[in-house]
Structures are given as structure tokens and as C-alpha cells.
Design a protein around this motif. Structure first.
Motif, PDB file in Angstrom:
ATOM      1  N   CYS A  86     -68.140 -29.394  32.713  1.00  0.00           N
ATOM      2  CA  CYS A  86     -67.511 -28.890  31.635  1.00  0.00           C
ATOM      3  C   CYS A  86     -67.360 -27.697  31.927  1.00  0.00           C
ATOM      4  CB  CYS A  86     -68.427 -29.013  30.537  1.00  0.00           C
ATOM      5  SG  CYS A  86     -67.890 -28.678  28.831  1.00  0.00           S
ATOM      6  N   CYS A  90     -72.810 -24.043  26.720  1.00  0.00           N
ATOM      7  CA  CYS A  90     -72.976 -23.910  25.292  1.00  0.00           C
ATOM      8  C   CYS A  90     -74.766 -23.690  25.810  1.00  0.00           C
ATOM      9  CB  CYS A  90     -73.726 -25.262  24.499  1.00  0.00           C
ATOM     10  SG  CYS A  90     -71.248 -25.278  23.971  1.00  0.00           S
ATOM     11  N   CYS A  93     -77.053 -26.778  25.826  1.00  0.00           N
ATOM     12  CA  CYS A  93     -77.014 -27.908  26.127  1.00  0.00           C
ATOM     13  C   CYS A  93     -77.183 -27.666  28.393  1.00  0.00           C
ATOM     14  CB  CYS A  93     -75.858 -27.884  26.437  1.00  0.00           C
ATOM     15  SG  CYS A  93     -74.933 -28.908  28.068  1.00  0.00           S
TER      16      CYS A  93
HETATM   17  S1  SF4 Z   1     -72.621 -29.182  24.610  1.00  0.00           S
HETATM   18 FE1  SF4 Z   1     -72.635 -29.296  26.451  1.00  0.00          FE
HETATM   19  S2  SF4 Z   1     -70.752 -30.635  27.640  1.00  0.00           S
HETATM   20 FE2  SF4 Z   1     -70.477 -30.068  24.957  1.00  0.00          FE
HETATM   21  S3  SF4 Z   1     -69.199 -28.225  25.415  1.00  0.00           S
HETATM   22 FE3  SF4 Z   1     -71.075 -27.377  25.465  1.00  0.00          FE
HETATM   23  S4  SF4 Z   1     -71.513 -27.422  27.532  1.00  0.00           S
HETATM   24 FE4  SF4 Z   1     -69.957 -28.886  27.196  1.00  0.00          FE
END
Ligand code: SF4
Length: 396
Positions: A86, A90, A93
Motif C-alpha cells: 500500500c 494509515c 492499519c
Molecule cells: S487502511 Fe491500510 S491498506 Fe487501506 S489505505 Fe490505509 S494503509 Fe493502505
């Protein structure tokens, strides 16, 4: 929802609510629920601050029962998370990886198909969400979805969150509308609701900087609805938001639903703090989860289904949530990475009978549904063969 259907449902709710004596603090809220007046921000905040969870749960259960009786829905699905690579990071996450991480993965189209093939004889939905892959554009996903439909025409593809759609559109240099249209024509059936987190840009700046804004989340879902693609919506609670943020979040979803009627299901889930980068956040308690489920049911009078997302709640709380306004317990799932890397220990190998048992334990009737809630079959447990003791007729 059709106007006639709403009137029937509202009538049954009025009868139910007026046959019970409710505590004084809920008088105004009960009056609004009985007469179909949507609850306000102040009502939502009052519900969050009330100490009387039993009454809130009971009100939510009456609303649920007036609409779906004792039914609790589930489906037979599999989650395939296509990549954990990714471009964002976030804070909540625990799933994403940088491209060079030792455990970064990406399922090429053939690998994805072979993965899905293992489950294809008994599932009718694949749920696919993943990271924002730096190269996978609309062509990649279009080819993937075409292959899935070619090989497994009976499987509904519920895939890609709003931020994934935004990312794919941007990589492909086309609009969100055109991205969704191409994907729909390639086999995409619906969008999951992931990525809503809390629809407040100040909160988003802290927990998921770089993700789509609140308005973009709503606009992408609205575009999908206008194209005829149904979607779900979610709320991640328990990071740094206030009660007001939660209620406002629900109101923004309710407003869009009023316009498009394209949301099928609301899926609230608590933040699981393990391995995330929000160390001060605490794991939500069972009562907090039940309170959020109940209040969702009461606030979101125009979104039909409220899900007890057992991948995140765990089976025990999910079962209880069916008595607190939820009418759906998600699906068989089979494999799932996002919640489990964040600390979920919910079992992954449930078959229909096990899900039905959870539903029965909550005093509800298990009903298998398809992804779009348009086909339903009550699940009747197979009759267990009577066990007979075998006696060896030796010498007598
Ligand atoms: S939640 Fe995780 S997988 Fe989804 S955009 Fe954010 S960092 Fe990327």
C-alpha cells in the motif's frame, strides 16, 4: 426503500413501541421513532451518554424486529485480500506493507483465481479489498474481474473500497465515474463500505492522512449508487473521535441514503489496537460495541441492514449484537487478513451450520441471503442421524 414498505414497517414499529412503558429519559426519542421522525444529533449524543444500555438495546431490537422479525441474515462468502502492498500508511492499519517488506505480497491474477477456486463450489460471494498497489490500474482489475466471472459466473464480486477506487482512477488517469463503469462492465457487483473510518477531515488527517476526504468517500459511493452499484458503509470507532463525531458520521451517511437509497448495510466496527500506530487508543468494551450497534439501528432509519461484523467483534459479541438491533452476522469468510493482523481471533472456518448455531443461540432464525439481499433461504439444520449403540452379538 419503497414508500409502502416503509409505511408497513413504521406501523408495526408504532404498535410495538406504544405497547411498552419506556423510562422517562427516552420519551422524546420513542415519540420520534413511533412517528418516523429521524433522530437528531442531540438525540444521538443523548443515547451515547445514557447509562441505560438495556433500554437502548431494547428500542433497537424493536426497530429491527418490526422490520425483519426474528430473522438474522448471513451469507456464504470468502475474503480474498489481493495485496497488502500500500502506498499509504494509515495509523490504525496493521495490514499494509511497503513493497520491499519481507512479508509483502501481491496475488497475480492466476494466483487469485486459483485461490478462489478452492472455495468456488460453495461460496456465492468473493469479498476483496487490499492495499493501494502502485501499479494495478483499471486494466488490471478489469481483467481480474472478467476472469473471475468467466471461471465462476455464480460468484458475486464485492470489491474495492472507496479509496481503492480513487487510487485506481488516479493511476488510470480517468474519472471515478468511468473507473466504476469499466469495473461494473467487467463484473464488479457491489462495493464494500470499508474506509469510511470517521467522516470528519480533522480526525482523518490524524488517523489516515492521505486517504480520501469525507466528502470524497460520500461522492464515490454516490457515483456508484447512481450507476446502479449497491454499496455498504462502515464506521471505525474507538480511535480518537468523540461521541459527536460518531453521530455526525451516521447523519452524513443517512443524508446520502436519503438521496440515493444505495446503501444496503451499515457495518460499525471498533478499532483493534494491536500492532497499530495509535498506542493510546483502547480496545472497545463489549458494552460499547453493543451501544454503537443499537444507536446505529436507531439513527439510521433509512439503511436497512446493520451488521454484527463477527470478524471484528468476535463470535460472542456478534451473537449478542443480534439482540441489540443488528440483523446480519456477515458470512462464512473462510480467510481474512485485515482484522486478524490487527488482533482479531474470530474463527475463520465457520460453515453454514456453525453460523446458524450462533444465530439460534441469539434466539433468531438463520436466513441465508445473497450479497444484494434479494434472495433468501431459511437455514434448516440437517437432522442429525440417530446414534444407535452397536452391540456385539457374541455368545448371547
Ligand atoms: S487502511 Fe491500510 S491498506 Fe487501506 S489505505 Fe490505509 S494503509 Fe493502505
Amino acid at each position: 426503500m419503497a414508500a409502502g414498505e416503509f409505511a408497513d414497517w413504521q406501523d408495526s414499529l408504532r404498535q410495538r413501541l406504544t405497547s411498552v412503558t419506556w423510562p422517562n429519559e427516552f420519551e422524546e426519542i420513542v415519540e420520534k421513532l413511533s412517528t418516523g421522525i429521524p433522530l437528531s444529533l442531540q438525540d444521538g449524543v443523548k443515547l451515547f451518554k445514557s447509562k441505560d444500555l438495556n433500554t437502548i438495546g431494547s428500542l433497537a431490537n424493536h426497530v429491527k424486529q418490526s422490520r425483519f422479525g426474528n430473522n438474522a441474515y448471513f451469507n456464504v462468502n470468502v475474503h480474498v485480500n489481493q495485496t497488502n502492498i500500500c502506498t499509504l500508511a494509515c495509523k490504525f492499519c496493521a495490514f499494509r506493507r511497503g513493497r520491499r517488506a519481507a512479508d509483502a505480497y501481491q496475488l497475480e491474477i492466476d494466483e487469485y483465481i486459483e485461490d478462489l477456486r478452492k472455495y468456488s463450489t460453495f461460496v456465492d460471494e468473493v469479498h476483496s479489498v487490499g492495499g493501494l498497489h502502485p501499479e494495478w490500474d483499471v486494466q488490471h482489475y478489469s481483467e481480474l474481474f472478467r476472469r473471475v466471472k468467466q471461471e465462476f459466473p455464480h460468484i458475486h464480486i464485492k470489491a474495492l473500497t472507496a479509496v481503492e477506487i480513487k487510487h485506481i482512477a488516479s493511476l488510470s488517469k480517468i474519472s471515478v465515474h468511468d473507473t466504476l463503469k469499466i469495473l461494473m462492465e467487467s463484473g464488479l457487483g457491489s462495493l464494500p463500505g470499508g474506509g469510511a473510518e470517521i467522516l470528519d477531515d480533522d480526525i482523518r488527517e490524524i488517523i489516515c492522512r492521505g486517504k480520501e476526504s469525507s466528502q470524497e468517500y460520500l461522492d464515490i459511493h454516490k457515483t456508484a449508487h447512481l450507476l446502479g452499484i449497491p454499496t455498504n458503509c462502515t464506521m471505525l470507532f474507538g480511535t480518537i473521535e468523540t461521541i459527536e463525531h460518531r453521530v455526525n458520521h451516521m447523519l452524513r451517511l443517512r443524508d446520502l441514503q436519503q438521496e440515493t437509497d444505495g446503501f444496503q448495510c451499515f457495518v460499525p466496527y471498533p478499532f483493534l489496537p494491536d500492532d497499530s500506530r495509535l498506542p493510546d487508543a483502547q480496545l472497545a468494551t463489549g458494552t460499547e460495541i453493543l451501544r454503537v450497534v443499537s444507536i446505529s439501528r436507531l439513527m439510521l432509519n433509512n439503511i436497512p441492514h446493520i451488521k454484527a461484523y463477527r470478524m471484528n467483534f468476535g463470535d460472542n459479541i456478534a451473537e449478542l449484537a443480534l439482540q441489540f438491533g443488528a440483523d446480519d452476522i456477515d458470512g462464512t469468510v473462510q480467510k481474512e487478513s485485515i482484522m486478524h493482523l490487527a488482533g482479531s481471533t474470530a474463527p475463520l472456518d465457520h460453515d453454514k451450520a456453525m453460523l446458524a448455531k450462533l444465530v439460534n443461540n441469539a434466539g433468531c432464525v438463520p436466513v441465508q441471503r445473497n450479497t444484494t439481499y434479494s434472495e433468501f433461504t431459511e437455514y434448516i439444520a440437517p437432522v442429525e442421524p440417530v446414534k444407535r449403540s452397536l452391540r456385539m452379538a457374541v455368545g448371547d
